[in-house]
Design a protein around this motif. Structure first.
Motif, PDB file in Angstrom:
ATOM      1  N   SER A   1       0.822  -1.412   0.007  1.00 47.85           N
ATOM      2  CA  SER A   1       0.077   0.087   0.122  1.00 47.85           C
ATOM      3  C   SER A   1       0.834   1.257  -0.167  1.00 47.85           C
ATOM      4  CB  SER A   1      -0.757   0.062   1.096  1.00 47.85           C
ATOM      5  OG  SER A   1      -0.093   0.128   2.500  1.00 47.85           O
ATOM      6  N   THR A   2       2.251   1.147  -0.022  1.00 47.08           N
ATOM      7  CA  THR A   2       3.227   2.289  -0.083  1.00 47.08           C
ATOM      8  C   THR A   2       3.007   2.929   1.385  1.00 47.08           C
ATOM      9  OG1 THR A   2       1.909   4.056  -1.233  1.00 47.08           O
ATOM     10  CG2 THR A   2       2.902   2.427  -2.551  1.00 47.08           C
ATOM     11  N   MET A   3       2.993   4.320   1.225  1.00 42.55           N
ATOM     12  CA  MET A   3       3.147   5.019   2.437  1.00 42.55           C
ATOM     13  C   MET A   3       1.827   5.062   3.082  1.00 42.55           C
ATOM     14  SD  MET A   3       5.399   8.197   1.151  1.00 42.55           S
ATOM     15  CE  MET A   3       4.553   8.058  -0.290  1.00 42.55           C
ATOM     16  N   PRO A   4       1.612   5.032   4.358  1.00 41.45           N
ATOM     17  CA  PRO A   4       0.226   5.132   5.068  1.00 41.45           C
ATOM     18  C   PRO A   4      -0.186   6.495   5.057  1.00 41.45           C
ATOM     19  CG  PRO A   4       2.188   5.052   6.799  1.00 41.45           C
ATOM     20  CD  PRO A   4       2.706   4.871   5.409  1.00 41.45           C
ATOM     21  N   LEU A   5      -1.750   6.482   4.884  1.00 37.06           N
ATOM     22  CA  LEU A   5      -2.457   7.734   4.647  1.00 37.06           C
ATOM     23  C   LEU A   5      -2.681   8.271   5.783  1.00 37.06           C
ATOM     24  CD1 LEU A   5      -3.319   9.277   2.134  1.00 37.06           C
ATOM     25  CD2 LEU A   5      -5.394   7.970   2.305  1.00 37.06           C
ATOM     26  N   SER A   6      -2.429   9.569   6.136  1.00 46.22           N
ATOM     27  CA  SER A   6      -2.658   9.998   7.340  1.00 46.22           C
ATOM     28  C   SER A   6      -3.132  11.626   7.522  1.00 46.22           C
ATOM     29  CB  SER A   6      -1.347  10.021   8.257  1.00 46.22           C
ATOM     30  OG  SER A   6      -1.644  10.417   9.569  1.00 46.22           O
ATOM     31  N   ALA A   7      -3.949  12.185   8.368  1.00 42.36           N
ATOM     32  CA  ALA A   7      -4.169  13.340   8.502  1.00 42.36           C
ATOM     33  C   ALA A   7      -3.238  14.213   9.092  1.00 42.36           C
ATOM     34  CB  ALA A   7      -5.687  13.747   9.246  1.00 42.36           C
ATOM     35  N   THR A   8      -3.086  15.564   8.563  1.00 40.13           N
ATOM     36  CA  THR A   8      -1.920  16.325   9.708  1.00 40.13           C
ATOM     37  C   THR A   8      -2.213  16.003  11.092  1.00 40.13           C
ATOM     38  OG1 THR A   8      -1.822  17.817   7.894  1.00 40.13           O
ATOM     39  CG2 THR A   8      -1.235  18.624  10.092  1.00 40.13           C
ATOM     40  N   GLY A   9      -1.311  15.913  11.792  1.00 44.87           N
ATOM     41  CA  GLY A   9      -1.072  15.762  13.255  1.00 44.87           C
ATOM     42  C   GLY A   9      -1.796  14.261  13.602  1.00 44.87           C
ATOM     43  N   GLY A  10      -1.963  13.420  12.586  1.00 47.15           N
ATOM     44  CA  GLY A  10      -2.381  12.084  12.798  1.00 47.15           C
ATOM     45  C   GLY A  10      -1.253  11.057  13.259  1.00 47.15           C
ATOM     46  N   HIS A  11      -1.723   9.692  13.223  1.00 42.08           N
ATOM     47  CA  HIS A  11      -0.570   8.894  13.423  1.00 42.08           C
ATOM     48  C   HIS A  11       0.332   8.750  12.792  1.00 42.08           C
ATOM     49  CE1 HIS A  11       1.181   4.952  14.452  1.00 42.08           C
ATOM     50  NE2 HIS A  11       0.587   4.231  13.586  1.00 42.08           N
ATOM     51  N   GLY A  12       0.302   8.777  11.255  1.00 47.75           N
ATOM     52  CA  GLY A  12       1.319   8.960  10.305  1.00 47.75           C
ATOM     53  C   GLY A  12       2.050  10.188  10.224  1.00 47.75           C
ATOM     54  N   ASP A  13       1.823  11.209  10.861  1.00 42.88           N
ATOM     55  CA  ASP A  13       2.508  12.344  10.820  1.00 42.88           C
ATOM     56  C   ASP A  13       3.787  12.462  11.890  1.00 42.88           C
ATOM     57  OD1 ASP A  13       3.498  14.904  10.127  1.00 42.88           O
ATOM     58  OD2 ASP A  13       1.719  15.827  10.557  1.00 42.88           O
ATOM     59  N   VAL A  14       4.504  13.184  11.664  1.00 47.82           N
ATOM     60  CA  VAL A  14       5.818  13.204  12.749  1.00 47.82           C
ATOM     61  C   VAL A  14       5.360  14.515  13.754  1.00 47.82           C
ATOM     62  CG1 VAL A  14       8.160  13.622  13.257  1.00 47.82           C
ATOM     63  CG2 VAL A  14       7.372  12.586  11.107  1.00 47.82           C
TER      64      VAL A  14
ATOM     65  N   GLY B   1       2.643  10.489   3.529  1.00 45.87           N
ATOM     66  CA  GLY B   1       1.360  10.224   3.144  1.00 45.87           C
ATOM     67  C   GLY B   1       0.352  11.125   3.725  1.00 45.87           C
ATOM     68  N   ILE B   2       0.819  12.394   4.076  1.00 43.88           N
ATOM     69  CA  ILE B   2      -0.145  13.447   4.699  1.00 43.88           C
ATOM     70  C   ILE B   2      -1.034  14.090   3.907  1.00 43.88           C
ATOM     71  CG2 ILE B   2      -0.172  15.363   6.370  1.00 43.88           C
ATOM     72  CD1 ILE B   2       1.144  12.851   7.605  1.00 43.88           C
ATOM     73  N   ALA B   3      -2.150  13.923   4.178  1.00 44.62           N
ATOM     74  CA  ALA B   3      -3.385  14.520   3.351  1.00 44.62           C
ATOM     75  C   ALA B   3      -4.653  14.786   4.120  1.00 44.62           C
ATOM     76  CB  ALA B   3      -3.854  13.364   2.170  1.00 44.62           C
ATOM     77  N   ASN B   4      -5.415  15.966   3.925  1.00 42.60           N
ATOM     78  CA  ASN B   4      -6.542  16.195   4.648  1.00 42.60           C
ATOM     79  C   ASN B   4      -7.722  16.474   3.631  1.00 42.60           C
ATOM     80  OD1 ASN B   4      -5.139  16.938   7.260  1.00 42.60           O
ATOM     81  ND2 ASN B   4      -3.833  18.133   5.864  1.00 42.60           N
ATOM     82  N   GLY B   5      -8.810  16.059   4.101  1.00 45.08           N
ATOM     83  CA  GLY B   5      -9.981  16.078   3.350  1.00 45.08           C
ATOM     84  C   GLY B   5     -10.134  15.003   2.377  1.00 45.08           C
ATOM     85  N   GLY B   6     -11.265  14.859   1.668  1.00 41.16           N
ATOM     86  CA  GLY B   6     -11.781  13.932   0.667  1.00 41.16           C
ATOM     87  C   GLY B   6     -10.748  13.970  -0.538  1.00 41.16           C
ATOM     88  N   ARG B   7     -10.724  15.229  -1.000  1.00 38.53           N
ATOM     89  CA  ARG B   7      -9.935  15.621  -2.252  1.00 38.53           C
ATOM     90  C   ARG B   7      -8.365  15.170  -2.074  1.00 38.53           C
ATOM     91  NH1 ARG B   7     -12.350  18.308  -6.121  1.00 38.53           N
ATOM     92  NH2 ARG B   7     -14.760  19.277  -5.749  1.00 38.53           N
ATOM     93  N   GLY B   8      -7.865  15.722  -1.041  1.00 37.99           N
ATOM     94  CA  GLY B   8      -6.540  15.477  -0.662  1.00 37.99           C
ATOM     95  C   GLY B   8      -6.136  13.975  -0.697  1.00 37.99           C
TER      96      GLY B   8
ATOM     97  N   ARG C   1      -4.896   6.056   8.340  1.00 36.20           N
ATOM     98  CA  ARG C   1      -4.756   6.174   9.624  1.00 36.20           C
ATOM     99  C   ARG C   1      -5.492   7.709   9.642  1.00 36.20           C
ATOM    100  NH1 ARG C   1       1.445   4.658  10.236  1.00 36.20           N
ATOM    101  NH2 ARG C   1       1.337   2.359  10.243  1.00 36.20           N
ATOM    102  N   HIS C   2      -6.846   7.591   9.731  1.00 32.42           N
ATOM    103  CA  HIS C   2      -7.539   8.747   9.668  1.00 32.42           C
ATOM    104  C   HIS C   2      -7.742   9.499  11.038  1.00 32.42           C
ATOM    105  CE1 HIS C   2     -10.406   5.635  11.034  1.00 32.42           C
ATOM    106  NE2 HIS C   2     -11.050   6.781  11.487  1.00 32.42           N
ATOM    107  N   ARG C   3      -7.449   8.976  12.160  1.00 35.80           N
ATOM    108  CA  ARG C   3      -7.821   9.761  13.166  1.00 35.80           C
ATOM    109  C   ARG C   3      -6.842  11.144  13.265  1.00 35.80           C
ATOM    110  NH1 ARG C   3     -12.637   8.139  15.047  1.00 35.80           N
ATOM    111  NH2 ARG C   3     -12.581   5.747  14.793  1.00 35.80           N
ATOM    112  N   ALA C   4      -7.339  12.392  13.758  1.00 34.47           N
ATOM    113  CA  ALA C   4      -6.508  13.318  13.586  1.00 34.47           C
ATOM    114  C   ALA C   4      -5.676  13.639  14.891  1.00 34.47           C
ATOM    115  CB  ALA C   4      -7.418  14.570  13.533  1.00 34.47           C
ATOM    116  N   ARG C   5      -6.081  12.807  16.077  1.00 36.96           N
ATOM    117  CA  ARG C   5      -5.271  13.233  17.122  1.00 36.96           C
ATOM    118  C   ARG C   5      -3.905  12.816  17.306  1.00 36.96           C
ATOM    119  NH1 ARG C   5      -7.727   9.382  20.340  1.00 36.96           N
ATOM    120  NH2 ARG C   5      -6.126   7.549  19.992  1.00 36.96           N
ATOM    121  N   ALA C   6      -2.970  13.723  17.447  1.00 34.95           N
ATOM    122  CA  ALA C   6      -1.782  13.535  17.327  1.00 34.95           C
ATOM    123  C   ALA C   6      -0.878  12.459  18.148  1.00 34.95           C
ATOM    124  CB  ALA C   6      -0.870  15.091  18.174  1.00 34.95           C
ATOM    125  N   ARG C   7      -0.082  11.761  17.432  1.00 34.46           N
ATOM    126  CA  ARG C   7       0.529  10.683  18.234  1.00 34.46           C
ATOM    127  C   ARG C   7       1.602  11.458  19.210  1.00 34.46           C
ATOM    128  NH1 ARG C   7       4.317   6.755  14.805  1.00 34.46           N
ATOM    129  NH2 ARG C   7       5.674   8.694  14.698  1.00 34.46           N
TER     130      ARG C   7
END
Length: 265
Positions: A170-183, A197-204, A223-229
């Protein structure tokens, strides 16, 4: 009782340790008509939930043509078929792991983040692939890797350059800004320039999914949850606070699922 026409990678053998019967290992291309007879002292029948004795498997090319009593299978084997004698072993279907990160090994979080790059992962990924195969896993689903390393590893395995299981990537995990896949949790002046794989909103998300598909991946990890890791503990590498929610996009959440559907429509 006999069975026929199953994927050849669906079997592995256990003796003192797991011995895969059909490993995607470096080898010269073989003719599709090459026949192999595998003698199995004990065969695990996963459907019936029982163990059969004195069985045999007839393999032609990459397909299992017949499974059944040894004498019956031997009678259908072509002349000159190669014989693998596992009379003292237990044979079972190849295992499938639906959630792996095979290109990296959990270790020192800060060492990996600040002193290593995806190039380091690419150099050693084949080692983990071989270990996985030798443990009896003939198919895996890799749900997150940096910089398309999983695509390169899958291609190398498929071409016979290195040994490893069949890979769905699946390549890089998809995550919202500040989500599990973000630093998260570092100085705002630090910049991490590698692909993410940081993307926000349906279009992103749809845009990111299309990009991964174009580069050889089949994105399925959201990894769609926005809670920061939270930051990891300095000593043991343990995450502080409550565990994150990083379930598959296919299983939960209408937003990543709809984005993925739109990306492939």
């Amino acid at each position: 009782m006999t069975r026929s026409v199953l994927p050849a990678a669906a079997l592995s053998a256990l003796a003192a340790a797991v011995v895969p019967l059909t490993a995607q290992a470096p080898a010269a291309p073989a003719a599709s008509s090459v026949a192999v007879v595998i003698k199995a002292g004990r065969l695990v029948d996963a459907r019936a939930g029982t163990i059969l004795t004195n069985q045999a498997i007839l393999v032609e090319g990459e397909r299992i043509k017949q499974v059944g009593p040894g004498s019956a299978v031997a009678g259908h084997a072509p002349a000159g078929a190669r014989v693998i004698d596992l009379s003292g072993a237990t044979v079972l279907p190849g295992l499938i792991d639906c959630h792996t990160h095979i290109t990296a090994d959990p270790g020192d979080y800060y060492q990996q983040l600040f002193r290593q790059s995806p190039i380091d992962q690419a150099v050693v990924a084949h080692v983990f692939a071989k270990r996985t195969l030798e443990a009896g896993f003939t198919t895996i689903r890799n749900v997150g890797a940096d910089e398309f390393v999983d695509v390169a590893l899958r291609n190398a395995i498929n071409s016979g350059v290195v040994a490893g299981p069949r890979m769905l990537v699946s390549t890089m995990p998809l995550s919202a800004t500040g989500g599990h896949g973000d630093v998260n949790g570092f100085s705002p002046y630090l910049r991490f320039e590698q692909a993410s794989g940081i993307a926000n909103g349906g279009r992103g998300r749809a845009w990111e999914v299309r990009g991964r598909h174009r580069r050889g991946g089949r994105p399925s990890r959201g990894r769609h949850r926005a809670r920061a890791r939270p930051l990891r503990d300095e000593v043991g590498g343990r995450r502080e606070g409550q565990p994150h929610d990083g379930r598959d996009a296919r299983a939960v959440g209408p937003v990543p699922c709809r984005a993925r559907q739109r990306a492939f429509s």
